[in-house]
Motif scaffolding. Structure first.
Motif, PDB file in Angstrom:
ATOM      1  N   HIS A 369       0.348 -10.702   2.017  1.00  0.00           N
ATOM      2  CA  HIS A 369      -0.269 -10.208   3.255  1.00  0.00           C
ATOM      3  C   HIS A 369       0.242  -8.840   3.698  1.00  0.00           C
ATOM      4  O   HIS A 369      -0.010  -8.450   4.849  1.00  0.00           O
ATOM      5  CB  HIS A 369      -0.067 -11.213   4.417  1.00  0.00           C
ATOM      6  N   PHE A 370       0.951  -8.146   2.831  1.00  0.00           N
ATOM      7  CA  PHE A 370       1.517  -6.877   3.286  1.00  0.00           C
ATOM      8  C   PHE A 370       0.435  -5.817   3.471  1.00  0.00           C
ATOM      9  O   PHE A 370       0.588  -4.897   4.291  1.00  0.00           O
ATOM     10  CB  PHE A 370       2.582  -6.372   2.295  1.00  0.00           C
ATOM     11  N   LYS A 371      -0.690  -5.944   2.769  1.00  0.00           N
ATOM     12  CA  LYS A 371      -1.776  -4.972   2.915  1.00  0.00           C
ATOM     13  C   LYS A 371      -2.291  -4.957   4.356  1.00  0.00           C
ATOM     14  O   LYS A 371      -2.701  -3.908   4.890  1.00  0.00           O
ATOM     15  CB  LYS A 371      -2.906  -5.285   1.939  1.00  0.00           C
ATOM     16  N   LEU A 372      -2.237  -6.145   4.993  1.00  0.00           N
ATOM     17  CA  LEU A 372      -2.689  -6.223   6.384  1.00  0.00           C
ATOM     18  C   LEU A 372      -1.810  -5.397   7.318  1.00  0.00           C
ATOM     19  O   LEU A 372      -2.286  -4.885   8.332  1.00  0.00           O
ATOM     20  CB  LEU A 372      -2.691  -7.684   6.845  1.00  0.00           C
ATOM     21  N   VAL A 373      -0.515  -5.281   6.956  1.00  0.00           N
ATOM     22  CA  VAL A 373       0.396  -4.468   7.791  1.00  0.00           C
ATOM     23  C   VAL A 373      -0.055  -3.017   7.770  1.00  0.00           C
ATOM     24  O   VAL A 373      -0.173  -2.357   8.813  1.00  0.00           O
ATOM     25  CB  VAL A 373       1.849  -4.602   7.298  1.00  0.00           C
ATOM     26  N   ASN A 374      -0.318  -2.492   6.561  1.00  0.00           N
ATOM     27  CA  ASN A 374      -0.761  -1.102   6.443  1.00  0.00           C
ATOM     28  C   ASN A 374      -2.119  -0.897   7.111  1.00  0.00           C
ATOM     29  O   ASN A 374      -2.342   0.107   7.801  1.00  0.00           O
ATOM     30  CB  ASN A 374      -0.841  -0.690   4.975  1.00  0.00           C
ATOM     31  N   ASP A 375      -2.995  -1.869   6.915  1.00  0.00           N
ATOM     32  CA  ASP A 375      -4.352  -1.722   7.480  1.00  0.00           C
ATOM     33  C   ASP A 375      -4.337  -1.805   9.001  1.00  0.00           C
ATOM     34  O   ASP A 375      -5.084  -1.083   9.684  1.00  0.00           O
ATOM     35  CB  ASP A 375      -5.285  -2.786   6.917  1.00  0.00           C
ATOM     36  N   SER A 376      -3.482  -2.647   9.546  1.00  0.00           N
ATOM     37  CA  SER A 376      -3.494  -2.890  10.990  1.00  0.00           C
ATOM     38  C   SER A 376      -2.587  -1.929  11.770  1.00  0.00           C
ATOM     39  O   SER A 376      -2.896  -1.575  12.916  1.00  0.00           O
ATOM     40  CB  SER A 376      -3.049  -4.332  11.287  1.00  0.00           C
ATOM     41  N   TYR A 377      -1.515  -1.541  11.170  1.00  0.00           N
ATOM     42  CA  TYR A 377      -0.522  -0.754  11.908  1.00  0.00           C
ATOM     43  C   TYR A 377      -0.298   0.658  11.334  1.00  0.00           C
ATOM     44  O   TYR A 377       0.403   1.463  11.941  1.00  0.00           O
ATOM     45  CB  TYR A 377       0.823  -1.494  11.940  1.00  0.00           C
ATOM     46  N   GLY A 378      -0.880   0.934  10.199  1.00  0.00           N
ATOM     47  CA  GLY A 378      -0.712   2.250   9.593  1.00  0.00           C
ATOM     48  C   GLY A 378       0.422   2.276   8.578  1.00  0.00           C
ATOM     49  O   GLY A 378       1.295   1.394   8.544  1.00  0.00           O
ATOM     50  N   HIS A 379       0.385   3.306   7.767  1.00  0.00           N
ATOM     51  CA  HIS A 379       1.370   3.382   6.665  1.00  0.00           C
ATOM     52  C   HIS A 379       2.789   3.668   7.157  1.00  0.00           C
ATOM     53  O   HIS A 379       3.765   3.264   6.524  1.00  0.00           O
ATOM     54  CB  HIS A 379       0.948   4.453   5.653  1.00  0.00           C
ATOM     55  N   GLU A 380       2.922   4.365   8.286  1.00  0.00           N
ATOM     56  CA  GLU A 380       4.282   4.619   8.783  1.00  0.00           C
ATOM     57  C   GLU A 380       4.951   3.311   9.176  1.00  0.00           C
ATOM     58  O   GLU A 380       6.120   3.066   8.859  1.00  0.00           O
ATOM     59  CB  GLU A 380       4.227   5.567   9.978  1.00  0.00           C
ATOM     60  N   ALA A 381       4.188   2.447   9.863  1.00  0.00           N
ATOM     61  CA  ALA A 381       4.733   1.134  10.218  1.00  0.00           C
ATOM     62  C   ALA A 381       4.987   0.315   8.959  1.00  0.00           C
ATOM     63  O   ALA A 381       5.968  -0.445   8.880  1.00  0.00           O
ATOM     64  CB  ALA A 381       3.760   0.401  11.146  1.00  0.00           C
ATOM     65  N   GLY A 382       4.098   0.483   7.959  1.00  0.00           N
ATOM     66  CA  GLY A 382       4.298  -0.220   6.696  1.00  0.00           C
ATOM     67  C   GLY A 382       5.582   0.206   6.010  1.00  0.00           C
ATOM     68  O   GLY A 382       6.309  -0.623   5.437  1.00  0.00           O
ATOM     69  N   LEU A 386       8.738  -2.085   4.969  1.00  0.00           N
ATOM     70  CA  LEU A 386       9.310  -2.162   3.622  1.00  0.00           C
ATOM     71  C   LEU A 386      10.820  -1.926   3.648  1.00  0.00           C
ATOM     72  O   LEU A 386      11.569  -2.590   2.924  1.00  0.00           O
ATOM     73  CB  LEU A 386       8.627  -1.131   2.704  1.00  0.00           C
ATOM     74  N   ARG A 387      11.262  -0.978   4.472  1.00  0.00           N
ATOM     75  CA  ARG A 387      12.702  -0.731   4.553  1.00  0.00           C
ATOM     76  C   ARG A 387      13.417  -1.943   5.146  1.00  0.00           C
ATOM     77  O   ARG A 387      14.523  -2.305   4.697  1.00  0.00           O
ATOM     78  CB  ARG A 387      12.972   0.526   5.382  1.00  0.00           C
ATOM     79  N   GLU A 388      12.792  -2.591   6.132  1.00  0.00           N
ATOM     80  CA  GLU A 388      13.390  -3.779   6.728  1.00  0.00           C
ATOM     81  C   GLU A 388      13.478  -4.913   5.707  1.00  0.00           C
ATOM     82  O   GLU A 388      14.517  -5.592   5.593  1.00  0.00           O
ATOM     83  CB  GLU A 388      12.560  -4.216   7.939  1.00  0.00           C
ATOM     84  N   LEU A 393      16.427  -8.407   1.704  1.00  0.00           N
ATOM     85  CA  LEU A 393      16.627  -8.880   0.327  1.00  0.00           C
ATOM     86  C   LEU A 393      18.038  -8.567  -0.152  1.00  0.00           C
ATOM     87  O   LEU A 393      18.691  -9.394  -0.809  1.00  0.00           O
ATOM     88  CB  LEU A 393      15.596  -8.233  -0.599  1.00  0.00           C
ATOM     89  N   SER A 394      18.520  -7.368   0.163  1.00  0.00           N
ATOM     90  CA  SER A 394      19.869  -6.967  -0.270  1.00  0.00           C
ATOM     91  C   SER A 394      20.933  -7.846   0.364  1.00  0.00           C
ATOM     92  O   SER A 394      21.973  -8.125  -0.257  1.00  0.00           O
ATOM     93  CB  SER A 394      20.118  -5.492   0.095  1.00  0.00           C
ATOM     94  N   THR A 395      20.676  -8.293   1.589  1.00  0.00           N
ATOM     95  CA  THR A 395      21.643  -9.162   2.271  1.00  0.00           C
ATOM     96  C   THR A 395      21.603 -10.586   1.730  1.00  0.00           C
ATOM     97  O   THR A 395      22.627 -11.282   1.693  1.00  0.00           O
ATOM     98  CB  THR A 395      21.360  -9.171   3.787  1.00  0.00           C
ATOM     99  N   ALA A 396      20.449 -10.986   1.257  1.00  0.00           N
ATOM    100  CA  ALA A 396      20.282 -12.378   0.811  1.00  0.00           C
ATOM    101  C   ALA A 396      20.892 -12.644  -0.558  1.00  0.00           C
ATOM    102  O   ALA A 396      21.234 -13.792  -0.875  1.00  0.00           O
ATOM    103  CB  ALA A 396      18.793 -12.735   0.800  1.00  0.00           C
TER     104      ALA A 396
END
Length: 480
Positions: A369-382, A386-388, A393-396
């Protein structure tokens, strides 16, 4: 010249001693040569004296003339071939170490050199203007260093035995004096050269924009700082009194045991300047990178060797290189290792797996569902999302595991020495980490994970990534 009455011998010897003293040690070669001819004229009773100095190539040059301005003007500076005296000596009488050439033996019409303009006597014992008397001058080693020729004895007669002996003694002393004077000139020239060299070195050393230091290379003070310039103090951050006498290796951080000692050995073994880059501890505790050269400098016979070091602060360049290497091996958006670094670490893991026999695992993670993030909030929010997720993942993962971004919303996890329940637990932690709500984003993002074991007989990374990708799709279909 006085006659050969023995009663005047003591007086003549005293005069010889006086003129010989003029050729004492410490005079330059030019001063000594002139003292020789002046001594002949002033003390031995000859009207003219000419000294030919023998050069290294065997040629003779008139360096000093006394007794006649005309003779001096005519002869001074004249250079003759090495065999100039051979013809005269072939017809000369040997008077001990002297050679006398009577005018009557000269070939008719053959006159060389300068001839004094004086009356000619009919007396066979009288001195003739074409008569020639030579005194070869030798060094202590027996090397011919010059030729002394005398003319016009003051009593206008050919010298008798006493004055021949005095001239021969004087010629012996003159040869010794010339040899000493040559050595004196050489020492003075060497001293002047060394002083000029030291002056030049000091000017270059002190005025250099890069740091310069001299270090004792051998002996009891080996490794200790002998001299530094202002730039060296500025670059290192230490005052001169803190550096002088200190051991330079104490300021350097060995990246592996014995590094400084090995580098000293490499400098000693090489003929060219040794190039180095080392971490240096400033008094503040800050570490900088020093880059430069080190070369051994010989100080002369029986003197210890020194090490001349030139340095610059290359910290900025090293930081830039490190940043370039990081960018080359990491994803620019998330900072995670990229496929290139993943390949490097996979090779190491596979080698250790083959050595131990204990398997690892390669995990392929795809975001749902990550495509919905870019579509709904824009690539900057995407990108923020991704950084979050990359940080989660690095912590896990476990310490030593590698999380890499393959591109887009795809990630890989390289885990060494893991299987069974441990692997299941790791997958659960990764899924939980991703599925937590993202800040300011209502889209529910999850991950599908496919795994493939890394066994001793595993193939290349690309093959395993393909297999893990297929396993991920199978897992995604099971969730749907």
């Amino acid at each position: 010249m006085p006659n050969d009455d023995p009663s005047v011998r003591l007086t003549a010897v005293r005069r010889l001693y006086e003129v010989s003293a003029r050729m004492g040690a410490g005079r330059s070669l030019a001063e000594t040569l002139q003292a020789v001819v002046d001594g002949v004229v002033d003390g031995l009773g000859f009207g003219i004296a000419v000294l030919n100095l023998r050069h290294a190539d065997g040629k003779f040059e008139v360096f000093a003339v006394a007794g006649s301005p005309e003779a001096r003007e005519a002869l001074l500076g004249r250079v003759s071939a090495a065999d100039i005296f051979d013809a005269d000596f072939a017809i000369a009488d040997e008077w001990g170490g002297l050679r006398f050439v009577p005018h009557e033996r000269l070939p008719e019409g053959e006159v060389t050199g300068w001839v004094p303009d004086v009356p000619v006597s009919d007396d066979p014992a009288a001195w003739h203007p074409l008569d020639a008397l030579f005194a070869p001058l030798y060094s202590p080693s027996g090397e011919l260093v010059g030729m002394l020729s005398v003319d016009l004895p003051e009593d206008q007669r050919r010298p008798g035995p006493i004055h021949r002996e005095l001239l021969e003694i004087f010629a012996t002393q003159a040869g010794l004096a010339i040899d000493k004077a040559r050595l004196t000139d050489q020492l003075r020239a060497e001293k002047a050269r060394l002083e000029a060299s030291e002056t030049t070195f000091r000017m270059v050393f002190e005025g250099a924009g890069n740091g310069m230091a001299t270090i004792a290379f051998d002996g009891p003070d080996a490794g200790r700082v002998l001299r530094v310039n202002d730039a060296f103090c500025r670059i290192t951050g230490y005052d001169v009194d803190k550096l002088l006498g200190a051991r330079l290796p104490d300021f350097l951080r060995d990246e592996e045991p014995g590094q400084s000692r090995r580098e000293f050995d490499e400098v000693a073994a090489g003929n060219a300047p040794y190039r180095f880059e080392r971490l240096f501890s400033q008094p503040s505790g800050n570490e900088i990178w020093l880059g430069g050269t080190a070369a051994i400098v010989e100080q002369g016979t029986s003197q210890p060797q020194i090490l001349l070091i030139q340095i610059d602060d290359v910290t900025a360049r090293k930081d830039a290189e490190r940043e370039l290497r990081h960018h080359a091996a990491h994803d620019p958006l998330t900072g995670l290792p990229n496929r290139r670094l993943l390949q490097h670490r996979f090779t190491s893991v596979l080698e250790r797996t083959r050595a131990s026999g204990r398997p690892g695992a390669l995990l392929f993670c795809d975001l749902n569902h990550f495509k919905l993030v870019n579509d709904s909030y824009g690539h900057e929010a995407g990108d923020h999302a991704l950084r979050e997720i990359a940080a989660r993942l690095s912590t896990a993962v476990r310490h030593g595991d590698t999380v890499a971004r393959l591109g887009g919303d795809e990630f890989a996890v390289l885990a060494e020495d893991i299987a069974g329940e441990d692997l299941t637990t790791l997958i659960s932690r990764l899924e939980s980490a991703v599925s937590r709500p993202l800040p300011n984003i209502a889209v529910e993002v999850t991950t599908s994970i496919g795994t493939v074991p890394i066994t001793p007989d595993a193939s290349d990374l690309d093959t395993l990534l393909h297999e893990a990708d297929q396993a991920m799709y199978a897992a995604k279909h099971r969730r749907s």
